[in-house]
Design a protein around this motif. Structure first.
Motif, PDB file in Angstrom:
ATOM      1  N   ASP A  41      27.036  53.388  41.960  1.00 28.94           N
ATOM      2  CA  ASP A  41      25.829  52.360  42.901  1.00 28.94           C
ATOM      3  C   ASP A  41      25.818  51.173  42.384  1.00 28.94           C
ATOM      4  N   GLU A  42      25.361  51.129  40.721  1.00 35.70           N
ATOM      5  CA  GLU A  42      24.562  49.654  40.441  1.00 35.70           C
ATOM      6  C   GLU A  42      26.026  49.366  40.496  1.00 35.70           C
ATOM      7  N   ASP A  43      26.305  49.389  39.774  1.00 32.57           N
ATOM      8  CA  ASP A  43      27.904  48.755  38.888  1.00 32.57           C
ATOM      9  C   ASP A  43      28.136  47.836  41.093  1.00 32.57           C
ATOM     10  N   LEU A  44      28.026  47.832  42.072  1.00 31.56           N
ATOM     11  CA  LEU A  44      27.755  46.863  42.516  1.00 31.56           C
ATOM     12  C   LEU A  44      27.314  45.754  43.057  1.00 31.56           C
ATOM     13  N   HIS A  45      26.667  45.663  42.898  1.00 29.24           N
ATOM     14  CA  HIS A  45      25.448  44.640  42.767  1.00 29.24           C
ATOM     15  C   HIS A  45      25.758  43.894  40.701  1.00 29.24           C
ATOM     16  N   HIS A  46      26.249  44.155  40.056  1.00 27.70           N
ATOM     17  CA  HIS A  46      25.855  43.830  39.106  1.00 27.70           C
ATOM     18  C   HIS A  46      27.147  43.794  38.347  1.00 27.70           C
ATOM     19  N   LEU A  47      28.674  44.556  38.921  1.00 29.97           N
ATOM     20  CA  LEU A  47      30.075  43.838  38.244  1.00 29.97           C
ATOM     21  C   LEU A  47      30.976  43.156  39.650  1.00 29.97           C
ATOM     22  N   ALA A  48      30.106  43.370  40.743  1.00 34.89           N
ATOM     23  CA  ALA A  48      30.901  42.791  42.087  1.00 34.89           C
ATOM     24  C   ALA A  48      32.046  41.544  41.827  1.00 34.89           C
ATOM     25  N   PRO A  49      30.395  40.402  41.201  1.00 38.43           N
ATOM     26  CA  PRO A  49      30.664  39.118  41.180  1.00 38.43           C
ATOM     27  C   PRO A  49      32.222  38.745  40.068  1.00 38.43           C
ATOM     28  N   VAL A  50      31.461  39.892  39.028  1.00 38.38           N
ATOM     29  CA  VAL A  50      32.807  39.057  38.200  1.00 38.38           C
ATOM     30  C   VAL A  50      34.851  40.479  38.621  1.00 38.38           C
ATOM     31  N   LEU A  51      34.529  41.288  39.441  1.00 38.60           N
ATOM     32  CA  LEU A  51      35.391  41.860  39.620  1.00 38.60           C
ATOM     33  C   LEU A  51      36.159  40.753  40.551  1.00 38.60           C
ATOM     34  N   VAL A  52      35.133  39.470  41.495  1.00 38.34           N
ATOM     35  CA  VAL A  52      35.677  39.008  42.458  1.00 38.34           C
ATOM     36  C   VAL A  52      36.072  37.386  42.232  1.00 38.34           C
ATOM     37  N   SER A  53      35.154  37.185  40.524  1.00 37.45           N
ATOM     38  CA  SER A  53      36.126  36.092  40.185  1.00 37.45           C
ATOM     39  C   SER A  53      37.078  36.581  39.348  1.00 37.45           C
ATOM     40  N   GLU A  54      37.587  37.885  39.022  1.00 37.49           N
ATOM     41  CA  GLU A  54      38.951  37.878  38.535  1.00 37.49           C
ATOM     42  C   GLU A  54      39.854  38.222  39.630  1.00 37.49           C
ATOM     43  N   LEU A  55      40.080  38.215  40.625  1.00 32.05           N
ATOM     44  CA  LEU A  55      40.845  38.709  41.226  1.00 32.05           C
ATOM     45  C   LEU A  55      41.366  37.197  42.043  1.00 32.05           C
ATOM     46  N   ARG A  56      40.592  36.166  42.163  1.00 31.44           N
ATOM     47  CA  ARG A  56      40.351  34.891  42.456  1.00 31.44           C
ATOM     48  C   ARG A  56      41.324  34.724  41.656  1.00 31.44           C
ATOM     49  N   THR A  57      40.766  34.520  40.088  1.00 30.76           N
ATOM     50  CA  THR A  57      41.999  34.096  39.179  1.00 30.76           C
ATOM     51  C   THR A  57      43.183  34.530  39.741  1.00 30.76           C
ATOM     52  N   GLU A  58      43.703  35.888  39.652  1.00 31.83           N
ATOM     53  CA  GLU A  58      45.094  36.260  39.794  1.00 31.83           C
ATOM     54  C   GLU A  58      45.592  36.057  40.803  1.00 31.83           C
ATOM     55  N   CYS A  59      44.629  35.621  41.750  1.00 34.29           N
ATOM     56  CA  CYS A  59      45.279  35.498  43.891  1.00 34.29           C
ATOM     57  C   CYS A  59      45.895  33.540  43.396  1.00 34.29           C
ATOM     58  N   ASP A  60      45.451  33.052  42.413  1.00 30.36           N
ATOM     59  CA  ASP A  60      45.691  31.001  42.494  1.00 30.36           C
ATOM     60  C   ASP A  60      47.147  31.514  41.464  1.00 30.36           C
ATOM     61  N   SER A  61      46.987  32.930  40.906  1.00 29.39           N
ATOM     62  CA  SER A  61      48.209  32.817  39.231  1.00 29.39           C
ATOM     63  C   SER A  61      49.243  32.751  40.599  1.00 29.39           C
ATOM     64  N   LEU A  62      49.331  33.748  41.087  1.00 31.50           N
ATOM     65  CA  LEU A  62      50.593  34.372  42.821  1.00 31.50           C
ATOM     66  C   LEU A  62      50.502  33.477  43.060  1.00 31.50           C
ATOM     67  N   ASP A  63      49.454  32.043  43.113  1.00 29.86           N
ATOM     68  CA  ASP A  63      49.611  30.963  44.816  1.00 29.86           C
ATOM     69  C   ASP A  63      50.694  30.330  43.882  1.00 29.86           C
ATOM     70  N   ARG A  64      50.053  30.001  42.976  1.00 31.22           N
ATOM     71  CA  ARG A  64      51.411  28.909  42.045  1.00 31.22           C
ATOM     72  C   ARG A  64      52.557  29.165  41.670  1.00 31.22           C
ATOM     73  N   SER A  65      53.123  30.703  41.263  1.00 26.21           N
ATOM     74  CA  SER A  65      53.925  31.635  41.744  1.00 26.21           C
ATOM     75  C   SER A  65      54.907  31.168  42.364  1.00 26.21           C
ATOM     76  N   LEU A  66      54.133  32.004  43.586  1.00 23.50           N
ATOM     77  CA  LEU A  66      55.257  31.563  45.169  1.00 23.50           C
ATOM     78  C   LEU A  66      55.307  30.402  45.502  1.00 23.50           C
ATOM     79  N   SER A  67      54.610  29.428  44.331  1.00 31.26           N
ATOM     80  CA  SER A  67      54.663  28.276  45.412  1.00 31.26           C
ATOM     81  C   SER A  67      56.141  27.517  44.275  1.00 31.26           C
ATOM     82  N   ASP A  68      56.324  28.052  43.191  1.00 27.62           N
ATOM     83  CA  ASP A  68      56.781  27.543  42.711  1.00 27.62           C
ATOM     84  C   ASP A  68      58.206  28.192  42.463  1.00 27.62           C
ATOM     85  N   LEU A  69      58.095  29.273  43.136  1.00 31.29           N
ATOM     86  CA  LEU A  69      59.500  30.085  43.935  1.00 31.29           C
ATOM     87  C   LEU A  69      60.204  29.281  44.721  1.00 31.29           C
ATOM     88  N   SER A  70      59.125  28.841  46.014  1.00 33.18           N
ATOM     89  CA  SER A  70      59.257  28.396  47.020  1.00 33.18           C
ATOM     90  C   SER A  70      59.617  27.202  46.631  1.00 33.18           C
TER      91      SER A  70
END
Length: 813
Positions: A41-70
Motif C-alpha cells: 500500500d505504501e508503494d502507491l504513494h512513493h512509487l506511483a509518481p515514478v511509475l507515471v513518469s516512466e509510462l509517460r516517457t514510453e508513451c512519448d516514445s511510442l507516439d514518435r514511432s507512430l508519427s514516423d510510421l504514419s
C-alpha cells in the motif's frame, strides 16, 4: 489520430494522483505490470509518481514511432498514387489512340473499294493486333512489377522493424513476432507470383532476378534474426536440459520416464511465443524449399531441397555443445560418448513427436517427421564430432605406428571404435523401428542419416584404412588356422558347416574361413551406402578368398611335386583341398543370391554404365549384376575343374603303365580259348590298381567331385581301350573275342558300384565289342550297307572308317 486517455494522466495539480479504475477493466498485462511495481500500500504513494513518469516517457516514445510510421506510410501512398496516375494517363492515351484508329478504320472501309478492304485486312489488322498484344504485355508487366515492388517494399520495411527493435528500451516480443509472421506471409505471396511468372512468362528473367536479389537480402537478415530470437527463447525456457548429473554409471539406465522435457513444462505466454517462433522457422524453411525448387527447375533438385529441420537443429546444437564438456573427458573411453548420445536420443524422442509434430504439420512442411529429424540430427552431430575430434587422433596414432614399425594399441583402439559405432547404429535402428517412424526417404539416404558410419562417406581414405586393418587382422587369424594340420583333417567333421546339403566332406578350415568372412561381411552391413559396402567387400573379402585359394593351390602343387600324385597320401591331400573348395563355394553361392550381394552387383553395373568403362552393353545377362564375390567363386570353380581333370589323368596314366604288357600282347587275341577262361592275369593288375585308386578317392573325396572323377576316368579309359585294342590292327578270332569280352566285363564291373549300366560310359568300347561279336554274314552286309547299316545296328560313336577297320580285323573259322 489521437491517443486514448491513459488511466493516469497529468492534471492541473501535479501532486494529485487520480484513483485507479476498477480491476475488472484492466487487462492482464496491465495487472501484471502494476503487481510487479506496486507490491504494498505504501508503494502507491512513493512509487506511483515514478511509475507515471516512466509510462509517460514510453508513451512519448511510442507516439514518435507512430508519427514516423504514419509519415512513411503517407509517403508510400503518395508514391503509389503517382505511379497509378502515370499508368492511368498512359492507358487513357492508348484508349484515345484506339478510338481514333477505330474511327479511321470505319471511314476508310466505307469509302474504299474491295481491293482496299483486302489490303486493310491483310496488312493493317495483323499489325494492329500485334501492337495491342504488345501494349497488353507492357500493361501486365507494369502491374506485376508494381505489385512486386510493393510486396518487396513491405518485406524490407518489416526487416527494418526487426533490425531497429534493439533501439527500444522495452521491445514487445509479441509485436516483433507478428511483424515477422507478416513478413513471411508477404514472402510467400511474392514467391507465388515469381513461380507464376516462371511458368507463364519465362522471358521476364531480369524482373525475377531483381526481385530475387532484394528478397535474398531480406532473408539474409530475417532468417539469422529469427534463429537468434529462437535460440534466446529456448534459453529462457530452460533448454538445453542440464547434463551435469550424468556420469558413467548413469548412462546405462533404461527407460525415459524419469526424464522430463523442459518444453513440456512451459505454459501460458511463453509456450505461445515458442510455438509462434517454431512455426516461423518452419515457414521460413518451407519458403526456402519453394524458392530452391523454382530456381533449380530442370536440375537435380532433390539433393538441394532435402535439408534437416532447422527448428530441430536448434534443439540439438546446444545439447551437443554442453555434451562436449563430457566428451573431452571420455576421449580414452569412447563407449561413454556413444552411451550418452543414445540416452539423450532415446529420452526425448517421444516428447519431440508429441509436442512439435503438430506444429510441423500446421506449417505445411511436408515430408518431415520430428521423430526422424530428432534421431538423425543427434546421429549427424555425433558423426561430425567423431570426424573432427576422435577419428583424426586415431589416424595419427596409426601413422606413427606405420612410421616407427612398432605394433601398438592403435589398431586395437581403431577396431574397438568401429565396434562401438556398429553397436550404436544397431541400437539407433532398433530405436527407429520401435518408435513408429515411417521412413520418408529412400533407404540408402535414410541409412546415411541415422548411421554414425556415415563419416566414411566423405572420407573414403578412412574406409580404406579400416578395410586394411580388418584384412590384416583376418589374415593373421586365417594363417594360424591354415598352418594347423588339424584344420585339414577330414576325421573331425563334427563342426561341418554344410549341414542339410550333400556330404561335402569339407575339412574344418572351410568352416573357419566362412566364419571369418561372415564376420567381416556383417561388420560392413551397417555402412550407409551400397557403394561403400561394395568397396569394403572388395578390399577385404576378395583378398581373403584369394589367400585361401592360393593356399589350396599350394597344397595341391606340393602333393603333385613330391610324388606326381602316384602316392595315395598325395591323392588324399588333393582330395581334401577339393573338398574344402567345394564346401566353401557352395556357401558362397548361397551368399551371392542374398539381396545384400545382389545390390552390390547392380551398383557396380550402374557405376560401369555411368563411367562408360568397357563395353557394358555387350555383357551377357548372366554377367550383369555380378559382384566381386561371384568372380572369386568362378576362380574357385576353375581350380576344382582343373584338379579333378588332373586326378583323372594321373589315374589313367597309372592304368596305362599297369596294363602296358597286356596291350602289347597282340597274339593273345588269336589264341584258342579254354573252358572257364576268366580275366587275363596281365589285365588283372591294372584293374586292381584302378579299383584301389578309386576306392581311395571315394573314401576321401566329396560325392559330387568323385562322380566327375570317375566319369572323366571312364571316358578316358574308353578312348584308351578303343585306340589301343580295337583300332590297333589286332586280329581277333572267336577265342580272342571271348577273352576280351571277359576282361571288359570285369572292367565294367569296377564302375557298376556307381551306376546301373557302366558300359554306357564306354560307348566306343561297347560298340567295338558289339561288332566283334556279330556273325560273319552280318559284318559282310555291314561293309556294303554303309551309314544306313550303322544306324540300324545302333552304331553311333564309331565312324564308318573305324567300323570298317574293326570288321577287317575279325577272323572267322
Amino acid at each position: 489520430m489521437t491517443r486514448p486517455a491513459s488511466p493516469m494522466t497529468r492534471t492541473e495539480h501535479p501532486t494529485r494522483i487520480l484513483p485507479l479504475p476498477p480491476i475488472s477493466s484492466l487487462s492482464r498485462t496491465t495487472l501484471a505490470c502494476l503487481n510487479a511495481k506496486l507490491t504494498a500500500d505504501e508503494d502507491l504513494h512513493h512509487l506511483a509518481p515514478v511509475l507515471v513518469s516512466e509510462l509517460r516517457t514510453e508513451c512519448d516514445s511510442l507516439d514518435r514511432s507512430l508519427s514516423d510510421l504514419s509519415h512513411h506510410f503517407n509517403q508510400l501512398l503518395a508514391d503509389y498514387s503517382s505511379h497509378s496516375n502515370q499508368i492511368g494517363s498512359n492507358f487513357e492515351a492508348i484508349r484515345c489512340k484506339l478510338s481514333d484508329l477505330r474511327s479511321s478504320t470505319v471511314s476508310s472501309a466505307s469509302s474504299s473499294s474491295d481491293g482496299g478492304s483486302g489490303r486493310l485486312l491483310g496488312e493493317e489488322l495483323p499489325a494492329l493486333a500485334k501492337e495491342v498484344a504488345r501494349v497488353e504485355a507492357v500493361r501486365t508487366y507494369a502491374e506485376t512489377a508494381l505489385k512486386l515492388d510493393t510486396l518487396v517494399g513491405d518485406i524490407e520495411d518489416a526487416v527494418s522493424v526487426t533490425l531497429n527493435r534493439t533501439l527500444r528500451r522495452h521491445p514487445s516480443s509479441n509485436k516483433l513476432e507478428d511483424t515477422r509472421v507478416s513478413a513471411i506471409r508477404t514472402l510467400k505471396l511474392t514467391e507465388a507470383i515469381l513461380s507464376s511468372i516462371a511458368k507463364s512468362n519465362p522471358q521476364w528473367t531480369r524482373l525475377v532476378l531483381a526481385v530475387d536479389h532484394r528478397v535474398d537480402r531480406a532473408l539474409a537478415v530475417l532468417r539469422p534474426q529469427a534463429v537468434a530470437d529462437h535460440r534466446s527463447l529456448l534459453a529462457s525456457l530452460g533448454w538445453p536440459p542440464s547434463l551435469s548429473s550424468l556420469n558413467s554409471s548413469s548412462l546405462n539406465v533404461k527407460g525415459s520416464g524419469e526424464v522430463q522435457n523442459p518444453l513440456f513444462t512451459v505454459e501460458g505466454d511463453l509456450k505461445h511465443q515458442y510455438c509462434k517462433s517454431f512455426l516461423a522457422l518452419c515457414s521460413l524453411q518451407e519458403l526456402q524449399r519453394q524458392r530452391k525448387s523454382r530456381q533449380l527447375e530442370g536440375h537435380n533438385r532433390e539433393v538441394a531441397l532435402r535439408q534437416p529441420l532447422w527448428a530441430i537443429e536448434e534443439l540439438v546444437n546446444p545439447i551437443f555443445i554442453d555434451s562436449q564438456h563430457h566428451f573431452s573427458k571420455w576421449i580414452d573411453k569412447p563407449e561413454f560418448i556413444f552411451a550418452l548420445v543414445y540416452k539423450i536420443t532415446r529420452d526425448y524422442v517421444d516428447s519431440m513427436d508429441d509436442l512439435l509434430q503438430p506444429l510441423v504439420d500446421e506449417a505445411l512442411l511436408s515430408g518431415y517427421s520430428c521423430r526422424e529429424e530428432w534421431v538423425s540430427a543427434m546421429v549427424t552431430s555425433l558423426s561430425t564430432y567423431l570426424a573432427k575430434e576422435i577419428l583424426p587422433m586415431y589416424v595419427a596414432q596409426l601413422e606413427e605406428e606405420s612410421i616407427s614399425g612398432i605394433r601398438s594399441q592403435a589398431r586395437i583402439s581403431w577396431l574397438h571404435l568401429i565396434d562401438l559405432m556398429i553397436s550404436f547404429d544397431k541400437r539407433i535402428q532398433s530405436l527407429v523401428a520401435h518408435s513408429g517412424i515411417l521412413v520418408s526417404l529412400p533407404e540408402d539416404e535414410n541409412q546415411h542419416k541415422i548411421s554414425s558410419l556415415s563419416v566414411f562417406c566423405d572420407r573414403p581414405d578412412w574406409l580404406d584404412l579400416w578395410a586394411e586393418i580388418e584384412l590384416s587382422d583376418t589374415i593373421d587369424k586365417l594363417k594360424q588356422e591354415m598352418e594347423d594340420e588339424r584344420s585339414w583333417s577330414t576325421k573331425s567333421l563334427g563342426a561341418a558347416l554344410l549341414s542339410g546339403q550333400e556330404d561335402s566332406k569339407s575339412p574344418p578350415i572351410s568352416s573357419v574361413i566362412l566364419r571369418l568372412l561372415s564376420y567381416v561381411v556383417d561388420r560392413c552391413r551397417s555402412l550407409p551406402s551400397i557403394s561403400l559396402k561394395s568397396r569394403f567387400v572388395r578390399l577385404t573379402c576378395v583378398p581373403i578368398i584369394q589367400k585361401f585359394l592360393d593356399c589350396l593351390l599350394l597344397r595341391c602343387l606340393e602333393a603333385e611335386g613330391l610324388t606326381a600324385l602316384t602316392d595315395d597320401d598325395a591323392l588324399v591331400k588333393v582330395a581334401i583341398s577339393l573338398n574344402a573348395a567345394r564346401g566353401f563355394v557352395s556357401i558362397l553361392k548361397e551368399w551371392c543370391e542374398d539381396v545384400f550381394f545382389l545390390e552390390m552387383g547392380l551398383d557396380q553395373d550402374d557405376q560401369l554404365e555411368t563411367s562408360g568403362i568397357g563395353d557394358f552393353s555387350g555383357r551377357s545377362m548372366e554377367a550383369k549384376g555380378e559382384n566381386d564375390i561371384v568372380k572369386e567363386v568362378d576362380k574357385l570353380e576353375r581350380f576344382r575343374v582343373e584338379w579333378i581333370e588332373k586326378l583323372s589323368t594321373v589315374i589313367l596314366r597309372g592304368f596305362d603303365a599297369s596294363c602296358r604288357d597286356y596291350m602289347k600282347n597282340r597274339k593273345q587275341w588269336q589264341e584258342k580259348g579254354e573252358e572257364g577262361w576268366g580275366v587275363s592275369r596281365l589285365f588283372l593288375g591294372a584293374l586292381e590298381y584302378l579299383q584301389g585308386k578309386l576306392s581311395v578317392l571315394e573314401e576321401n573325396l566329396n560325392a559330387m567331385d568323385f562322380v566327375r572323377v570317375w566319369r572323366s576316368l571312364a571316358s578316358g579309359l574308353d578312348q584308351f581301350i578303343c585306340g589301343g585294342i580295337f583300332l590297333s590292327n589286332v586280329k581277333f578270332n572267336d577265342g580272342g573275342v571271348k577273352k576280351l569280352s571277359n576282361d571288359l566285363e570285369v572292367l565294367f564291373g569296377v564302375f557298376c558300384t556307381w551306376c546301373l549300366r557302366p558300359e554306357g560310359f564306354f560307348p566306343r568300347t561297347s560298340e567295338g565289342l558289339k561288332l566283334l561279336k556279330m556273325e560273319k554274314k552280318l559284318l559282310q552286309n555291314g561293309l556294303a550297307g554303309g551309314e544306313r547299316w550303322l544306324k540300324d545296328n545302333r552304331i553311333s560313336h564309331l565312324k564308318a572308317g573305324e567300323v570298317e577297320k574293326i570288321v577287317k580285323n575279325r577272323v572267322f573259322g
